[in-house]
Design a protein around this motif. Structure first.
Motif, mmCIF file in Angstrom:
data_model
loop_
_atom_site.group_PDB
_atom_site.id
_atom_site.type_symbol
_atom_site.label_atom_id
_atom_site.label_comp_id
_atom_site.label_asym_id
_atom_site.label_seq_id
_atom_site.Cartn_x
_atom_site.Cartn_y
_atom_site.Cartn_z
ATOM 1 N N ARG A 86 27.541 -2.324 51.004
ATOM 2 C CA ARG A 86 27.074 -1.239 50.143
ATOM 3 C C ARG A 86 27.573 -1.470 48.708
ATOM 4 O O ARG A 86 26.838 -1.266 47.744
ATOM 5 N N ARG A 90 25.429 -1.966 45.221
ATOM 6 C CA ARG A 90 25.716 -1.207 43.998
ATOM 7 C C ARG A 90 25.856 -2.150 42.802
ATOM 8 O O ARG A 90 25.288 -1.910 41.733
ATOM 9 N N ALA A 95 24.256 0.190 40.038
ATOM 10 C CA ALA A 95 24.313 1.638 40.260
ATOM 11 C C ALA A 95 25.663 2.170 39.803
ATOM 12 O O ALA A 95 26.628 1.415 39.617
ATOM 13 N N ASP A 98 29.028 3.735 44.732
ATOM 14 C CA ASP A 98 28.602 3.302 46.060
ATOM 15 C C ASP A 98 27.823 4.401 46.778
ATOM 16 O O ASP A 98 26.912 4.114 47.557
ATOM 17 N N GLU A 100 25.634 6.257 45.737
ATOM 18 C CA GLU A 100 24.223 6.311 45.326
ATOM 19 C C GLU A 100 23.364 5.309 46.086
ATOM 20 O O GLU A 100 22.152 5.239 45.866
ATOM 21 N N ILE A 101 23.964 4.547 46.997
ATOM 22 C CA ILE A 101 23.249 3.546 47.788
ATOM 23 C C ILE A 101 23.083 4.071 49.209
ATOM 24 O O ILE A 101 24.066 4.244 49.944
ATOM 25 N N VAL A 248 17.073 -0.335 51.042
ATOM 26 C CA VAL A 248 17.961 0.463 50.204
ATOM 27 C C VAL A 248 17.155 1.518 49.450
ATOM 28 O O VAL A 248 16.077 1.220 48.915
ATOM 29 N N TYR A 250 18.204 3.685 46.243
ATOM 30 C CA TYR A 250 19.125 4.128 45.211
ATOM 31 C C TYR A 250 18.614 5.456 44.679
ATOM 32 O O TYR A 250 17.409 5.640 44.464
#
Length: 420
Positions: A86, A90, A95, A98, A100-101, A248, A250
């Protein structure tokens, strides 16, 4: 857009020799109908390097256990590998955190999660969602479903004959009823690279969030979600030299926290009674059930592999192959290149007058050349361009000029055979 690759973020990354990368992919040693394989169907799925295959196998041999819930050593080892991947995601897309993943089954699953968990609860009759004529079915159908349930309206940004996004028409579509914009970063059918930063800026000027379908883009272009300022970004591992069945989503933290979970059970809960359930924190509240742990580990290995080469180098190599193929097929009688945008990645879609795309694909397969033929899950786009489908050759880091030469020679054989 000022994207940065992982190599530029991490000075300790040692870049590998792109010219030697082909040897890392065992399937490319396969022979098809007695001939060496020229694999040019990368927009559908990419092949996997030994590093990815070994990472998944090593997980099952040495760390197989469920994540997050166990106190024993194997569970902790599996959790470390899962959460480590993860963090790699990111970093790869830059990003902000983490959390946000979100790991999902793929791009389609990610888009459906946003449609059902973010957009649908906020839609009312008369609201609008904007997509473009370039979209894959996976970025059309979920929005149709949400609009149908809410009584909302799906608006479509037109494209020109070259396959380029009409920014003026898009700007005119944005209004006070627009609730979300969902567009592809890079067209799977044509290779068109959309002006996504401008698309996002225009939407944000109206307070409208933007989802980018990045399924094709992440393997060709540097992606920096913070520089883009997109609200959601979706992609699949299997188009990025990683495993199938994992992808994924995001999302900006505020959007993800506001989403309604679409699936219940497993690690997405903090506490449960028969009266109520308290959901877990991000990212786990949106990851119900036992995840595809080995797939996530394989995705992490794929990101390491791509980073070791450099996404800009990969993209430049693919553009060189595209330019060579385009130059060589130009002038073949009856051949039409479909999709001639000025900003384009390594995809060559074409038709041959009087010859069905499936016949092109079948004859090329006889020569060991794998391409895709059909509508490429973009039927509205094919209708807009006036074709039933195309033959599509799509390039990856392991393709060579010999693959291009074999493709062009194969197309000439198709013309000579089926027009004789």
């Amino acid at each position: 857009m000022t994207s940065r690759t992982e190599a530029s973020r991490n000075p300790n990354v040692v870049q590998r020799d792109l010219a030697q990368a082909r040897a890392d992919f065992p399937i490319l040693r396969t022979r098809v109908h007695g001939k060496p394989l020229a694999y040019l169907d990368n927009a559908a799925t990419t092949q996997k390097p030994e590093a990815v295959i070994d990472a998944e196998a090593d997980f099952y041999r040495n760390a197989n256990a469920n994540v997050h819930r166990g106190v024993h050593a194997l569970s902790q080892r599996a959790t470390d590998a899962y959460e480590g991947a993860r963090h790699k995601v990111r970093s790869f897309i830059n990003a902000g955190a983490d959390a946000e993943i979100i790991f999902v089954r793929g791009t389609t699953d990610a888009i459906n999660l946003v449609a059902q968990g973010f957009s649908l609860p906020r839609l009312v009759a008369g609201d609008e969602i904007i997509v473009s004529a370039l979209e894959h079915h996976s970025n059309i159908v979920p929005w149709q479903m949400a609009c149908r349930r809410a009584g909302a309206v799906l608006r479509v940004v037109p494209i020109d004959d070259a396959g380029e996004f009409d920014l003026d028409a898009y700007a005119a579509l944005l209004n006070g009823r627009t609730r979300l914009v969902a567009v592809t970063h890079l067209s799977n059918a044509l290779g068109t690279i959309n002006p996504v930063r401008r698309i996002i800026d225009l939407a944000h000027a109206h307070g409208v969030p933007v989802l980018l379908d990045g399924a094709q883009a992440v393997s060709h272009l540097p992606v920096d979600v913070r520089a883009l300022d997109c609200d959601f970004y979706a992609f699949s591992a299997h188009k990025l030299y990683g495993p199938t069945g994992i992808g994924v989503l995001y999302g900006k933290t505020a959007h993800l926290q506001a989403m309604t979970p679409c699936q219940g059970g497993g690690d997405m809960i903090r506490s449960v009674s028969f009266e109520t359930t308290e959901y877990n924190e991000l990212p786990y509240r949106l990851e119900a059930g036992t995840p595809h742990i080995a797939g996530v580990v394989g995705l992490g290995a794929a990101l390491d592999y791509v980073t070791s080469i450099g996404i800009e180098r990969i993209g430049a190599h693919e553009r060189e192959l595209l330019h060579s193929a385009t130059r060589q097929v130009t002038g073949i009688p009856g051949l039409r290149i479909v999709g001639t945008a000025a900003e384009k990645a390594g995809i060559l879609s074409f038709t041959l007058a009087g010859i069905h795309p499936h016949d092109i694909g079948t004859m090329l397969d006889d020569s060991g050349i794998a391409i895709r033929a059909g509508h490429h899950c973009a039927m509205p786009l094919m209708q807009r361009l006036g074709v039933d489908g195309t033959a599509r050759a799509s390039f990856a880091l392991y393709n060579t000029h010999d693959d291009v030469d074999r493709l062009v020679a194969g197309i000439r054989r198709v013309c000579a055979t089926l027009r004789s």
